[in-house]
Design a protein around this motif. Sequence first.
Motif, PDB file in Angstrom:
ATOM      1  N   UNK A  65      21.371   6.329  -3.213  1.00 30.95           N
ATOM      2  CA  UNK A  65      21.103   4.824  -3.335  1.00 30.95           C
ATOM      3  C   UNK A  65      19.497   4.607  -3.236  1.00 30.95           C
ATOM      4  N   UNK A  66      19.370   3.563  -3.587  1.00 29.16           N
ATOM      5  CA  UNK A  66      17.727   3.123  -3.333  1.00 29.16           C
ATOM      6  C   UNK A  66      17.390   3.292  -1.960  1.00 29.16           C
ATOM      7  N   UNK A  67      18.292   2.740  -0.973  1.00 26.23           N
ATOM      8  CA  UNK A  67      17.952   2.463   0.372  1.00 26.23           C
ATOM      9  C   UNK A  67      18.075   3.885   0.861  1.00 26.23           C
ATOM     10  N   UNK A  68      19.034   4.880   0.498  1.00 27.77           N
ATOM     11  CA  UNK A  68      19.169   6.244   1.021  1.00 27.77           C
ATOM     12  C   UNK A  68      17.782   7.097   0.566  1.00 27.77           C
ATOM     13  N   UNK A  69      17.503   6.787  -0.697  1.00 27.52           N
ATOM     14  CA  UNK A  69      16.185   7.697  -1.030  1.00 27.52           C
ATOM     15  C   UNK A  69      15.095   7.237  -0.125  1.00 27.52           C
ATOM     16  N   UNK A  70      14.845   5.941   0.054  1.00 27.90           N
ATOM     17  CA  UNK A  70      13.631   5.290   0.823  1.00 27.90           C
ATOM     18  C   UNK A  70      13.865   5.872   2.272  1.00 27.90           C
ATOM     19  N   UNK A  71      15.189   6.018   2.749  1.00 30.41           N
ATOM     20  CA  UNK A  71      15.112   6.647   4.238  1.00 30.41           C
ATOM     21  C   UNK A  71      14.811   7.875   4.331  1.00 30.41           C
ATOM     22  N   UNK A  72      15.218   8.832   3.188  1.00 31.46           N
ATOM     23  CA  UNK A  72      14.934  10.284   2.969  1.00 31.46           C
ATOM     24  C   UNK A  72      13.347  10.402   3.217  1.00 31.46           C
ATOM     25  N   UNK A  73      12.481   9.631   2.128  1.00 33.25           N
ATOM     26  CA  UNK A  73      11.177   9.738   2.004  1.00 33.25           C
ATOM     27  C   UNK A  73      10.473   9.335   3.147  1.00 33.25           C
ATOM     28  N   UNK A  74      10.874   8.220   3.807  1.00 31.79           N
ATOM     29  CA  UNK A  74      10.373   7.864   5.156  1.00 31.79           C
ATOM     30  C   UNK A  74      10.620   8.819   6.157  1.00 31.79           C
ATOM     31  N   UNK A  81      10.779  11.947   5.686  1.00 28.93           N
ATOM     32  CA  UNK A  81       9.828  13.204   4.874  1.00 28.93           C
ATOM     33  C   UNK A  81       8.298  12.883   5.215  1.00 28.93           C
ATOM     34  N   UNK A  82       7.922  11.877   4.860  1.00 33.94           N
ATOM     35  CA  UNK A  82       6.518  11.320   5.112  1.00 33.94           C
ATOM     36  C   UNK A  82       6.043  10.798   6.304  1.00 33.94           C
ATOM     37  N   UNK A  83       7.159  10.385   6.857  1.00 35.84           N
ATOM     38  CA  UNK A  83       6.588   9.402   8.268  1.00 35.84           C
ATOM     39  C   UNK A  83       6.238   8.101   7.886  1.00 35.84           C
ATOM     40  N   UNK A  84       6.797   7.160   8.688  1.00 37.28           N
ATOM     41  CA  UNK A  84       6.473   5.720   8.602  1.00 37.28           C
ATOM     42  C   UNK A  84       5.157   5.287   8.021  1.00 37.28           C
ATOM     43  N   UNK A  85       4.170   5.612   8.534  1.00 38.45           N
ATOM     44  CA  UNK A  85       2.703   5.151   7.893  1.00 38.45           C
ATOM     45  C   UNK A  85       2.654   5.768   6.587  1.00 38.45           C
ATOM     46  N   UNK A  86       2.559   6.998   6.353  1.00 36.96           N
ATOM     47  CA  UNK A  86       2.363   7.512   4.852  1.00 36.96           C
ATOM     48  C   UNK A  86       3.332   6.825   3.968  1.00 36.96           C
ATOM     49  N   UNK A  87       4.771   6.547   4.574  1.00 34.00           N
ATOM     50  CA  UNK A  87       5.520   5.978   3.458  1.00 34.00           C
ATOM     51  C   UNK A  87       5.308   4.520   3.181  1.00 34.00           C
ATOM     52  N   UNK A  88       4.527   3.924   4.069  1.00 33.93           N
ATOM     53  CA  UNK A  88       4.275   2.469   3.981  1.00 33.93           C
ATOM     54  C   UNK A  88       3.146   2.602   2.948  1.00 33.93           C
ATOM     55  N   UNK A  89       2.066   3.186   3.081  1.00 31.50           N
ATOM     56  CA  UNK A  89       0.974   3.430   2.194  1.00 31.50           C
ATOM     57  C   UNK A  89       1.358   3.770   0.935  1.00 31.50           C
ATOM     58  N   UNK A  90       2.499   4.314   0.498  1.00 33.34           N
ATOM     59  CA  UNK A  90       3.052   4.986  -0.728  1.00 33.34           C
ATOM     60  C   UNK A  90       3.936   3.984  -1.540  1.00 33.34           C
ATOM     61  N   UNK A  91       4.300   2.872  -0.793  1.00 31.00           N
ATOM     62  CA  UNK A  91       5.408   1.856  -1.017  1.00 31.00           C
ATOM     63  C   UNK A  91       5.363   1.299  -2.199  1.00 31.00           C
ATOM     64  N   UNK A  92       4.216   1.230  -2.909  1.00 35.44           N
ATOM     65  CA  UNK A  92       4.186   0.553  -4.380  1.00 35.44           C
ATOM     66  C   UNK A  92       4.586   1.548  -5.352  1.00 35.44           C
ATOM     67  N   UNK A  93       4.857   3.042  -5.090  1.00 31.54           N
ATOM     68  CA  UNK A  93       5.221   3.872  -5.960  1.00 31.54           C
ATOM     69  C   UNK A  93       6.705   4.430  -5.843  1.00 31.54           C
ATOM     70  N   UNK A  94       7.381   3.727  -4.845  1.00 33.96           N
ATOM     71  CA  UNK A  94       8.536   4.111  -4.664  1.00 33.96           C
ATOM     72  C   UNK A  94       9.570   3.701  -5.797  1.00 33.96           C
ATOM     73  N   UNK A  95       9.291   2.586  -6.595  1.00 35.93           N
ATOM     74  CA  UNK A  95      10.180   2.367  -7.833  1.00 35.93           C
ATOM     75  C   UNK A  95      10.188   3.480  -8.812  1.00 35.93           C
ATOM     76  N   UNK A  96       8.853   3.791  -9.038  1.00 38.75           N
ATOM     77  CA  UNK A  96       8.719   5.086 -10.031  1.00 38.75           C
ATOM     78  C   UNK A  96       9.416   6.196  -9.590  1.00 38.75           C
ATOM     79  N   UNK A  97       9.365   6.585  -8.470  1.00 36.77           N
ATOM     80  CA  UNK A  97      10.058   7.615  -7.730  1.00 36.77           C
ATOM     81  C   UNK A  97      11.612   7.595  -8.048  1.00 36.77           C
TER      82      UNK A  97
END
Length: 879
Positions: free
Chosen positions: A169-178, A180-196
């Motif tokens: 699901x969208x929330x599960x994918x975001x949890x995995x990316x967070x 993998x990347x770490x909270x700070x890096x994920x937050x900076x890339x959040x604009x790209x999440x929809x495309x991912x």
Amino acid sequence: MPRARLLDVLQQARELRCIVITSPAGSGKTALLRTWARKASARRTTLVWLDGSAPLAGQLLLRCAEADPALAGVLPDDLPEQDDEALVRVAIALVRAAGTIKRRIALVFDGLHLLPDASVLQGLQPLLDHAPPHLQCVFASRDHLPLSLGRLREHDQLLELHADDLAFTASEAQALWRWQLGPRAFASAEASVQGWQEAAGGWGMAVASIGRAVNAGLGQDAWLGEAFDLLDAEVLDTLSLDQRRMLMRLSCAEAFDTTLAAHLGRSPPAECASFLERFATTGFLTRTQGDGNWWQLHPTLASRLRRLFAREPATTRRNAHRLASIHLAECGRQSDAVRQAMASGDTRRAADLVEGWAGDLFKSGQHEPLAALVRLVLPSSSLHRPRLRLWITLLALMEHRFNDCAVMIAALERDVSRRDRSTRRRMRVLKCWLAVFLDDMEAAAGLLADPRAKADPEVDEITLAAERNVLSWIHIYRNDYQRARDVQARAAAKLIAAPRGTLFGSLTGRCMAGLSLALEGRMDAAERTYRDVLEDCRSGSETDPACIDAAALATGLLGETLYELGDLRGVLALEPRLADIKHRSLPDTLLRVMLAICRSHALQDRIDDALRIASELQAYADARKLDRLTSYALLEQLRLHLLRQDPASAQAAWEKTTRLRAVYDRAEGTTLSEVTVVADRAEILVLMYQGRFELARKRIATLIELCRRRGRHRRVAALHFQHAVMDRELGARESAARHALMGLRLGAQLGLVRSLLDAHPDVPDFLCEALALNGHETMLAFHADRLRAAAGFGPLRASALSAMVEYAPARAQAPGVALSQREEEIAQLLAQALPNKEIARELGLSPETVKWHLRNVFAKLGVGKRYQALALLRERSTR
């Protein structure tokens, strides 16, 4: 990373006899089962793990003996060489050893795609049919299992999980990316999440691949690298060259059927159908929702195939797009067909398709799909296509992008030849409607009166219907209500074709006929008209999508009518529809319904809610530079601030109103001259609040003449009552009665209720004095009773339409109210309908002191209005 959602499902299935997980490679089956196995072991369940890389019978025999030594003595020592026969013998032995097994055992069969022959699994059927309750079988496979599971399904002993269940699901994918990347890096890339998420399509391998690639700093082209490698190895490399080529070409389409596959794959349809059915078992091809004859590739596989397709010769690619466009257009898949035509380089065909479908889409109310088609061909195909540009301009109008619409119309006027009379007529109609949306009725009337407006008889039904409706609107503005209805009646009598539910449709024309009835005072007839339109807009229990525009217009106009009739419950029930009315209807309609909702809240003493609605109206008007609507919003705010004794806020609203009046002070005879009328009404309220009654009366008298000259008779009736109030405050009782009678007579002719009561809280007090001058007029007496009923008392109170008593705050019973001696004296004089000035003279007090005591009296009685206090005090005097 643990997936709590799926682990909970498996945990709840721990008592079931069998679990089957079927999904494509890379879906995370093994990882899920490993996590589940660790949790199961902690709950005293023995896990026996097997996979398809070695003979299953030997594995099952060895692992079961290791898991429970007691089984070693009952399991067979020697097994046949054939794995299927050996598996049957082990399964039967396990069934017969049911009494020997002391603890729960879960047999996990993973990696079954590695089996040389999946039919060997049929040897496990005895275990599924007859195993003891504490022995559970768990299967994880990419393909359908050759097992009979019907009995287990029937007895609710089977859990089946498929690709959709394992998809992230969208929330599960975001949890995995967070993670993998770490909270700070994920937050900076959040604009790209929809495309991912769109690229991964929920497939576990793609989700993980994106996370690892981004974490490694790789570019977008490498995001799905690991997923592509798995697809090549496990899916594409297993196909023949022709099959792979077919899928590559099909990847250019969002969806495809067997016929398109045959065209692009150059194979017989039956052969293509058979291949697609087989390939669907991989989980990377699914049937589209709502149409089982069409297929759709998984997003990640489609992305991989498109990259391979891009390596094909340009002529091959263009031909594939061309064939796809032709077939998709024949099948009515509009956006796909246009997209394929554009991809083939044939922009002319793409524009032809859009123009060919535009009329039907608009008439059926499908503005969003039409806008999507138009955007596909912009800007390459529109420059030299006037009709396509007209559709673009119309969409801008429907989306309330008025500045864009004006710019587009100006460009069309410059570019379109004067000999193209048909296109120029359409342009002129669009310009008329833009003027209506911008509240400039004079400009609309001038354009429609232009002799060139109807020079070309060859025009489409949409343009004709648009002309009819804007003509009706102009007649309404000019107070020529019968002509407004005649325009629509002639079209109905001649059975003139028209788009039905759009702003240019026949249902909208009926709404305008209803508005003309309302403005004549035929409120009951107007309400029936609006309700009939809403009923005709329905399809079953929902609004027909083709009639959303007409439904929004009817809803907004109904709100004003219900308010005038006193049905506050009905008015407030429309508030959840405001967003739809804002998006779909005319600004004037929105003004009417928002004023009705605002005033309904105020009548319930919900001043904060009323102010919220007034502020929303102002924000809407300011954003679109609709100053007439802004003036009404400011008038409501001023009235509400005065009502709750907030002079500072009232002063702020008054100052904004005066600035607007200065802009339009000389706009005599135009729609926007109404701004000055609204400002005059605001000034009258301020003067009345300040006790400057003589000046207020002069302003009212001037405004009565102005409104009478402009045909604003509803406003004239209310102003007469305000004049009566000022007369009474100044001691002119005969003039007060005369003006009250004029207001009552005009209100009765027009069927006005709330318009009169809103003029001043003391309106009910004047009805007896007005009737005293002409008490023999039965209709006047009846209308006075209607007004009293709407105010909450009088002989018709019980039969009043949705009487306001239901909405008034709970009132204290007057007999039990403890008033001070001074408050009691003032209350007795108030019950005689004396104005504040006479009460002050009678008691030797200042008018301000009387006001202060009256506020205390109102508070103790539990009322907010003078007429409500009068009703209670008179009721008390009769007891």
